[in-house]
Design an enzyme around this catalytic site. Structure first.
Site, PDB file in Angstrom:
ATOM      1  CD  GLU A  64     -12.477  -0.347   0.782  1.00 22.06           C
ATOM      2  OE1 GLU A  64     -13.042   0.542   0.134  1.00 22.06           O
ATOM      3  OE2 GLU A  64     -11.236  -0.459   0.857  1.00 22.06           O
ATOM      4  CG  HIS A  74      -9.362  -0.919  -7.152  1.00 18.93           C
ATOM      5  ND1 HIS A  74     -10.094  -0.331  -6.150  1.00 18.93           N
ATOM      6  CD2 HIS A  74      -8.386  -0.020  -7.477  1.00 18.93           C
ATOM      7  CE1 HIS A  74      -9.579   0.857  -5.869  1.00 18.93           C
ATOM      8  NE2 HIS A  74      -8.552   1.075  -6.666  1.00 18.93           N
ATOM      9  CG  HIS A 120      -7.689   0.943   1.240  1.00 19.05           C
ATOM     10  ND1 HIS A 120      -6.839   1.096   0.169  1.00 19.05           N
ATOM     11  CD2 HIS A 120      -8.829   1.593   0.905  1.00 19.05           C
ATOM     12  CE1 HIS A 120      -7.450   1.821  -0.771  1.00 19.05           C
ATOM     13  NE2 HIS A 120      -8.653   2.126  -0.347  1.00 19.05           N
ATOM     14  CG  ASP A 141     -14.192  -1.287  -3.823  1.00 21.92           C
ATOM     15  OD1 ASP A 141     -14.469  -0.996  -2.653  1.00 21.92           O
ATOM     16  OD2 ASP A 141     -13.366  -0.664  -4.515  1.00 21.92           O
TER      17      ASP A 141
END
Length: 753
Positions: free
Chosen positions: A331, A346, A301, A333
């Site tokens: 992952e 993040h 994650h 973002d």
């Protein structure tokens, strides 16, 4: 393979070299590095720091990267050419050491030298490792560096080694070992002292139980031990006994007699074959041709974060480290960045930012170094259409044919391909315009339409489900529509992210390639309300569960709860050590550490019913009894830096599995002995769903006044346990080995029904 006989030109390493240690574009300081005479320790100091120096062991270094192969060295690429740069990568969570030599030749002699030293260490046998270990202790204790040790130095050494021995006993051992009667111990005498000190009464007891004459195990004695205690297969037991003598018996005389001495017996019990983890199951042993959703998949994650979720450092190293640990789902973002380049961080926090392009390059370079099975790149996409196109372009040009762009045979599939068929492929998980069927049957909309609308679900928005009071965190965007570029949509094949309505809705309407993500709290709610439905859903589709948005410290939830539902992608913060990552390493330590573990058959068939809350109701229910006698510990590391302190160790055995199996039991604690504590305590457990259970052994230092200190742990799947007398080689908090710390146990598994 003695590390001291390395055939590398070590002269320049031993003489020493001044190199620049680089921490950032602005932090570049000269340090003097040299290899110690033992060829095992690197010593370095600042030119100004007087006598202060630092050291690290070659055994701490996992690998050497040449050139600009770290973010730090890439940031100064314009200043120093790649042939002068290299990076030492350490085991565990310790940061890299980035170095720049004064010349390409100097860099090469360190790169080649370090690689050779690491290779020699990896090829060392058990007895050489032991000698190596003894040498390291000798050096630590020989305070005046005269190559010999007087009794006072020996007393200090015993404390360092976690031994609290009375003066009289220590002196008697010292006098016996001092063959030359000089009042000091030299090399060989010290080895003798160490071997007397580490004599294993517990192993000797087992040896004598099976030895006909008390001196050796004949071939027949050894066969009987392997058959009756170790429960080895009867057919191959004679052949195995011969092989073990050949492999572990140090005495040629015993070998000629086809017999095993106590030394050979101890070598065997301390080896991989004598370990609690079955060696056959440590290699790739499972069927890899089942559909992808029939496997648990090692998943990370917020892979880009190295620390916490609010101000932490984002880094490409996060991906490299995750891949090194066998992770297969990472992952990213993505947000709109300056100069038309998408960035990764993040969102809505102060974490640092990295380029999406650099993440994709790391994927290309590191995704398949440890495992050749497919990698899933889970995207959370916050970019506008323009930068989505840039993302698609990077994925296509950098990954090339590693990126899966269409179904394997070009036909409309009805279920997932297998990890075997997808070897070497990177699968994008994300939003998609329309379904697989339309994209195979031709364009979804008129040719000129290059974007589509999809619902936008932001993981950050899920925070409000976990904390209803934090209205400030509610985002109105939760149910908004997001424009999606056709180029990026086309990169998604087997992993289309969709919003989850209900298990019933999925059963009727969902396609197998549609994947939903749940926060841990939502997954727990489904588990409580409809456990068997959840398991059945996962027999057909992929599910991803990730930590609550409230875990801003990057802590983890217990992954076992989610594996109990058959959830394949249980995403953990790999950067955070603790019991949760121990369980992850334990489950994925099997099957060649390839990152895929086949789910039990009752979780793979949608017509079978399994509710983790009531395992007793399942077809083929066969509970087992697990009996573990914790016999002894060996050379447990010190946890308290204070010179005078010695640990008071106890062992806790934990069972992690379905709720009915969750259990823990402890031995007594032993006062002041981390060196060779002996328990002979028996712990018993009942296991109702053995296929899902993990067993974790934890050693702690008992403290009646405050919290116990962690000493070491080892976790493995219940199904991978070897029975009989076994050693457990302990690991540190962050999962790296701490030789020669171990536990000695006896294990028996029996049917209850």
């Amino acid at each position: 393979t003695d590390p001291r006989s390395v055939r590398v030109d070590k002269t320049s390493m031993i003489v020493g070299t001044v190199m620049r240690k680089i921490k950032s574009r602005t932090w570049k300081k000269q340090r003097y590095f040299k290899l110690q005479e033992d060829c095992m320790t690197i010593w370095y100091k600042s030119k100004k720091a007087g006598n202060a120096h630092s050291t690290f062991s070659v055994s701490d270094v996992e690998t050497v990267r040449e050139g600009h192969q770290s973010e730090v060295l890439l940031s100064i690429a314009d200043e120093f050419p790649p042939d002068r740069c290299f990076t030492l990568v350490f085991r565990g969570r310790r940061g890299n050491l980035d170095l720049v030599a004064d010349s390409a030749d100097e860099a090469q002699s360190w790169i080649k030298g370090m690689k050779k030293l690491i290779e020699n260490l990896e090829n060392m046998g058990e007895s050489e490792k032991l000698d190596q270990w003894i040498c390291e202790w000798f050096k630590k204790a020989d305070k005046n560096n005269d190559g010999r040790m007087n009794f006072r130095e020996i007393r200090v050494l015993l404390k360092m080694m976690n031994v609290d021995m009375n003066e009289h006993h220590a002196h008697r051992l010292f006098m016996t070992a001092d063959k030359s009667q000089t009042g000091t111990l030299e090399d060989d005498e010290f080895v003798l002292f160490y071997k007397m000190l580490t004599q294993r009464e517990d192993v000797l007891r087992v040896f004598q139980d099976y030895s006909g004459d008390g001196q050796k195990l004949s071939l027949r004695d050894l066969e009987e031990f392997l058959r009756d205690e170790q429960l080895e297969e009867v057919d191959g037991v004679q052949q195995l006994a011969m092989e073990l003598i050949e492999r572990y018996e140090p005495s040629d005389t015993a070998k000629m007699l086809k017999a095993m001495s106590i030394d050979g017996f101890l070598m065997y019990l301390a080896s991989a074959e004598g370990s609690i983890f079955h060696p056959r199951q440590q290699s790739l042993y499972q069927d890899m041709t089942q559909p992808l959703n029939h496997y648990f998949i090692s998943s990370s994650h917020n892979t880009y974060l190295m620390e916490d979720q609010l101000r932490g450092h984002s880094s490409v190293e996060g991906y490299i480290r995750a891949f090194k640990r066998g992770c297969r789902c990472v992952e990213v973002d993505c947000w709109d960045g300056p100069n038309g380049e998408p960035i990764v961080y993040h969102g809505h926090t102060f974490t640092s930012k990295i380029l999406f392009k650099d993440v994709v390059i790391a994927l290309r370079n590191y995704a398949f170094k440890v495992s050749e099975y497919p990698v899933i790149l889970s995207t959370e996409n916050h970019c506008g259409v323009e930068q989505q196109r840039v993302m698609a372009q990077h994925l296509n040009t950098i990954l090339g044919d590693k990126l899966l762009k269409s179904t394997l045979d070009g036909k409309i599939p009805v279920s997932f391909p297998s990890p075997e068929e997808l070897k070497g492929k990177i699968l994008l998980k994300g939003k998609k315009i329309g379904g697989l069927e339309e994209s195979l049957n031709g364009p979804v909309e008129p040719e000129d339409s290059l974007t589509g609308e999809v619902s936008d679900e932001d993981e950050a928005a899920d925070i409000d489900e976990d904390s209803l009071h934090s209205n400030s965190l509610r985002r109105m965007a939760k149910k908004s529509k997001q424009r999606l570029s056709k180029e990026l949509s086309d990169c998604v094949v087997y992993c289309k992210s969709v919003h989850f309505s209900s298990f019933k809705h999925s059963r009727i309407h969902s396609k197998f390639y549609e994947i939903s993500s749940f926060t841990e709290s939502k997954a727990r709610k489904h588990l409580r309300e409809a456990g068997a439905e959840f398991v059945r859903h996962n027999a057909r589709q992929l599910t991803r569960v990730y930590p609550s948005g409230l875990r801003t410290d990057s802590s983890n939830f217990n992954p076992q709860e989610m594996w109990n539902t058959g959830t394949q992608i249980v995403a953990l913060n790999f950067q955070t050590a603790g019991v949760e990552m121990d369980l992850n390493d334990g489950l994925f330590g099997q099957n060649g550490r390839c990152g895929y573990v086949l789910k039990p058959d009752f979780m793979r068939m949608s017509e079978r019913s399994f509710d983790p809350e009531v395992p007793i109701n399942r077809e083929g229910y066969r509970p087992l009894s697990l009996c573990i006698q914790v016999i002894s510990g060996q050379q447990l590391p010190k946890v308290n830096i204070k010179e005078s302190s010695v640990v008071d160790p106890f062992v806790r055995v934990e069972i992690h599995g379905v709720p009915l199996d969750q259990a823990k039991q402890e031995t007594r604690y032993i006062d002041n002995n981390g060196f060779n504590p002996v328990w002979y305590d028996t712990l018993r457990f009942t296991i109702h769903a053995p296929e899902l259970a993990l067993v974790r052994f934890v050693v702690e230092d008992y403290d009646k006044a405050s919290r116990n200190d962690f000493v070491g742990q080892y976790t493995l799947p219940f199904s991978c346990i070897q029975q009989g007398y076994r050693h457990i080689h302990l690991l540190s908090k962050d999962g790296t080995s701490i030789p020669p710390a171990s536990l000695f146990v006896h294990v028996r598994i029996t049917n209850l029904v």
